[in-house]
Design a protein around this motif. Structure first.
Motif, PDB file in Angstrom:
ATOM      1  N   ASP A 150       0.822  -1.213   0.000  1.00 58.94           N
ATOM      2  CA  ASP A 150       0.000   0.000   0.000  1.00 58.94           C
ATOM      3  C   ASP A 150       0.856   1.262   0.000  1.00 58.94           C
ATOM      4  O   ASP A 150       0.409   2.319  -0.464  1.00 58.94           O
ATOM      5  CB  ASP A 150      -0.931   0.008   1.213  1.00 58.94           C
ATOM      6  N   GLU A 151       2.073   1.150   0.523  1.00 57.42           N
ATOM      7  CA  GLU A 151       2.935   2.339   0.602  1.00 57.42           C
ATOM      8  C   GLU A 151       3.257   2.913  -0.772  1.00 57.42           C
ATOM      9  O   GLU A 151       3.610   4.098  -0.884  1.00 57.42           O
ATOM     10  CB  GLU A 151       4.244   1.988   1.320  1.00 57.42           C
ATOM     11  N   VAL A 152       3.139   2.096  -1.814  1.00 60.46           N
ATOM     12  CA  VAL A 152       3.414   2.599  -3.167  1.00 60.46           C
ATOM     13  C   VAL A 152       2.454   3.724  -3.525  1.00 60.46           C
ATOM     14  O   VAL A 152       2.817   4.672  -4.242  1.00 60.46           O
ATOM     15  CB  VAL A 152       3.318   1.457  -4.198  1.00 60.46           C
ATOM     16  N   PHE A 153       1.234   3.658  -3.010  1.00 61.63           N
ATOM     17  CA  PHE A 153       0.249   4.706  -3.317  1.00 61.63           C
ATOM     18  C   PHE A 153       0.669   6.062  -2.767  1.00 61.63           C
ATOM     19  O   PHE A 153       0.171   7.096  -3.215  1.00 61.63           O
ATOM     20  CB  PHE A 153      -1.128   4.310  -2.788  1.00 61.63           C
ATOM     21  N   GLY A 154       1.590   6.080  -1.798  1.00 51.73           N
ATOM     22  CA  GLY A 154       2.110   7.344  -1.291  1.00 51.73           C
ATOM     23  C   GLY A 154       2.941   8.086  -2.322  1.00 51.73           C
ATOM     24  O   GLY A 154       3.261   9.267  -2.132  1.00 51.73           O
ATOM     25  N   LEU A 155       3.284   7.406  -3.412  1.00 54.71           N
ATOM     26  CA  LEU A 155       4.066   8.029  -4.490  1.00 54.71           C
ATOM     27  C   LEU A 155       3.193   8.381  -5.687  1.00 54.71           C
ATOM     28  O   LEU A 155       3.707   8.679  -6.766  1.00 54.71           O
ATOM     29  CB  LEU A 155       5.180   7.068  -4.940  1.00 54.71           C
ATOM     30  N   ALA A 156       1.888   8.362  -5.502  1.00 54.00           N
ATOM     31  CA  ALA A 156       0.958   8.520  -6.623  1.00 54.00           C
ATOM     32  C   ALA A 156       1.159   9.804  -7.410  1.00 54.00           C
ATOM     33  O   ALA A 156       0.884   9.853  -8.612  1.00 54.00           O
ATOM     34  CB  ALA A 156      -0.482   8.443  -6.117  1.00 54.00           C
ATOM     35  N   GLU A 157       1.643  10.853  -6.753  1.00 52.22           N
ATOM     36  CA  GLU A 157       1.792  12.146  -7.441  1.00 52.22           C
ATOM     37  C   GLU A 157       3.055  12.239  -8.288  1.00 52.22           C
ATOM     38  O   GLU A 157       3.187  13.169  -9.088  1.00 52.22           O
ATOM     39  CB  GLU A 157       1.791  13.274  -6.402  1.00 52.22           C
TER      40      GLU A 157
END
Length: 447
Positions: A36-43
């Motif tokens: 889920d931590e990958v979504f913290g790089l969505a921008e």
């Protein structure tokens, strides 16, 4: 993930928040689930490599990675291409090689799709949606169970490279040879290929070779320097030896590459085979090839993620007209020889062109994408597909040329004739050799 399995240091850094703002992320696993931590790089995240992590699914919210352009998931276990890929608005390159795929839903194909790699899977059918992706430029399908392509691909305006080797095609769609931008294609290892061209090289016992230093290694095999004693008492001759790995490559099966190289015979502008190696102690298949001078080099690098189907040249490369003409004539002669032997090279590129680095003497290498041509008009149509590949190479070298643009006008006319959308109006490679020889006679009086 096993309790004792080491945790990927990159994943630990991601969890600590050390990778904020990252544009490219590679996780080496093993992973039980998508982090889920990958979504913290969505921008910011544009490239994500999850190859070999042991994943079997992607989360429903994968489309939150709205800036993602490139995704690699090869070597995982996916029975179905995840439909959530279609939710990524910028996703243009997808790689699911060797994942066990059986199904490709149309909704899994993002609208900006440009480069799709599905090599070495179990796919039997492709969706009509594939032909509705106007930016599709590169399609890698070798090593599946396909016997047809979606009819919608007939209208693919930008498809340039297609790999169909080692599938189940009894025939190839007639419209394939008329795609306006297609330049590189491979279909070896299908029933459609028909027979074989007879090789004209001797068997070379391994015992007569003394292998030396590693010269290079690719997907299909390793190349080493060697000395060859053709007969007892004769002086040893320096050669190159290619030993094949036997694994599926993006172009197809290594044994088909070996067969094509043998069938090509010897020609001064090809790295053809001098012989076929027999009695290797490990049972490996191999070829004996000419050893090129140590200072010869590859003309350009292979396509990048950004260039997709086009080679990457050294920005500092500058060529005098005479050198550019010699290179292009050498490649044209090599390709014309292959066509006359009933073979299509399939990968006519600068990155498969090796030259002397000065005068322009060159050879065409790598037969991994070579296919047997059908006879008659059908074969001539495929030859004109390769004419486009040569025309693109000519244009790239003219772009590197130091001559005044006005002096290149006739060569630019030849380039346009070779890459024009009307396939039937393109010259055959034998005609290209004739046309170019006139120019080289003027620019290179010693030729």
């Amino acid at each position: 993930m096993s309790a004792n399995a080491p945790i990927d240091p990159t994943l630990l850094a991601l969890r600590r928040g050390d990778l904020a703002g990252t544009r490219a992320l590679r996780l080496t696993g093993p992973l039980d689930a998508f982090p889920d931590e990958v979504f913290g790089l969505a921008e910011t995240l544009e490239r994500l490599d999850l190859s070999g992590c042991g994943l079997t699914a992607l989360p429903d919210g994968f489309g939150r990675l709205r800036r993602l352009k490139v995704l690699f998931c090869s070597g995982n276990r996916f029975d179905r291409l995840p439909p959530v890929l279609g939710d990524c608005p910028e996703l243009a390159q997808i790689g699911f090689r060797g994942t066990g795929l059986r199904e490709v839903p149309g909704e899994a194909l993002p609208m900006r799709l440009r480069w799709l790699t599905l090599t070495d899977n179990r796919i039997t059918h492709l969706p009509d949606a594939l032909g509705a992706r106007p930016q599709l430029q590169k399609l890698m399908l070798a090593g599946n169970a396909l016997d047809a392509l979606p009819a919608t691909l007939e209208g693919a305006p930008n498809l340039e490279l297609l790999r169909l080797s080692a599938n189940a095609f009894a025939t190839l769609p007639a419209w394939l040879a008329h795609l306006p931008r297609l330049a590189w294609i491979a279909w070896a290892g299908n029933p459609a290929e028909g027979g074989t061209v007879q090789a004209r090289v001797p068997d070379v016992p391994w015992s007569r070779l003394d292998p030396g230093a590693l010269l290079g290694e690719g997907a299909s095999g390793r190349i080493v320097a060697a000395t060859w004693r053709a007969e007892e008492g004769e002086p040893a001759r320096p050669v190159a030896v290619k030993l094949f790995k036997g694994a599926m490559t993006s172009d197809g099966l290594p044994e088909r590459e070996m067969a094509a190289c043998l069938a090509a015979g010897q020609h001064p502008n090809l790295t053809g085979a001098l012989g076929q190696i027999v009695d290797h102690p490990d049972g490996a298949q191999g070829l004996l090839m000419p050893l090129l001078p140590a200072d010869w080099r590859v003309l350009a690098g292979p396509p990048s993620l950004e260039s997709c189907s086009r080679d990457v040249y050294d920005p500092a490369l500058r060529l005098p007209l005479a050198a550019a003409l010699r290179i292009t004539l050498s490649v044209a002669r090599g390709a014309a020889h292959l066509h006359a032997r009933g073979l299509l090279h399939g990968d006519l590129y600068a990155h498969n062109t090796i030259w002397d680095g000065t005068a322009g003497t060159a050879v065409l290498s790598d037969f991994g994408a070579a296919s047997l041509l059908p006879p008659g008009p059908a074969g001539a149509a495929w030859q004109r597909i390769e004419t486009r590949a040569w025309g693109l190479l000519l244009g790239e070298l003219l772009d590197c040329c130091t001559s005044d643009p006005a002096t290149l006008a006739e060569l630019r006319d030849l380039e346009r004739a070779c890459i024009q959308a009307d396939i039937r109006a393109r010259p055959l490679m034998a005609e290209v050799v004739q046309a170019l020889s006139a120019h080289i006679g003027e620019a290179c009086p010693d030729e």
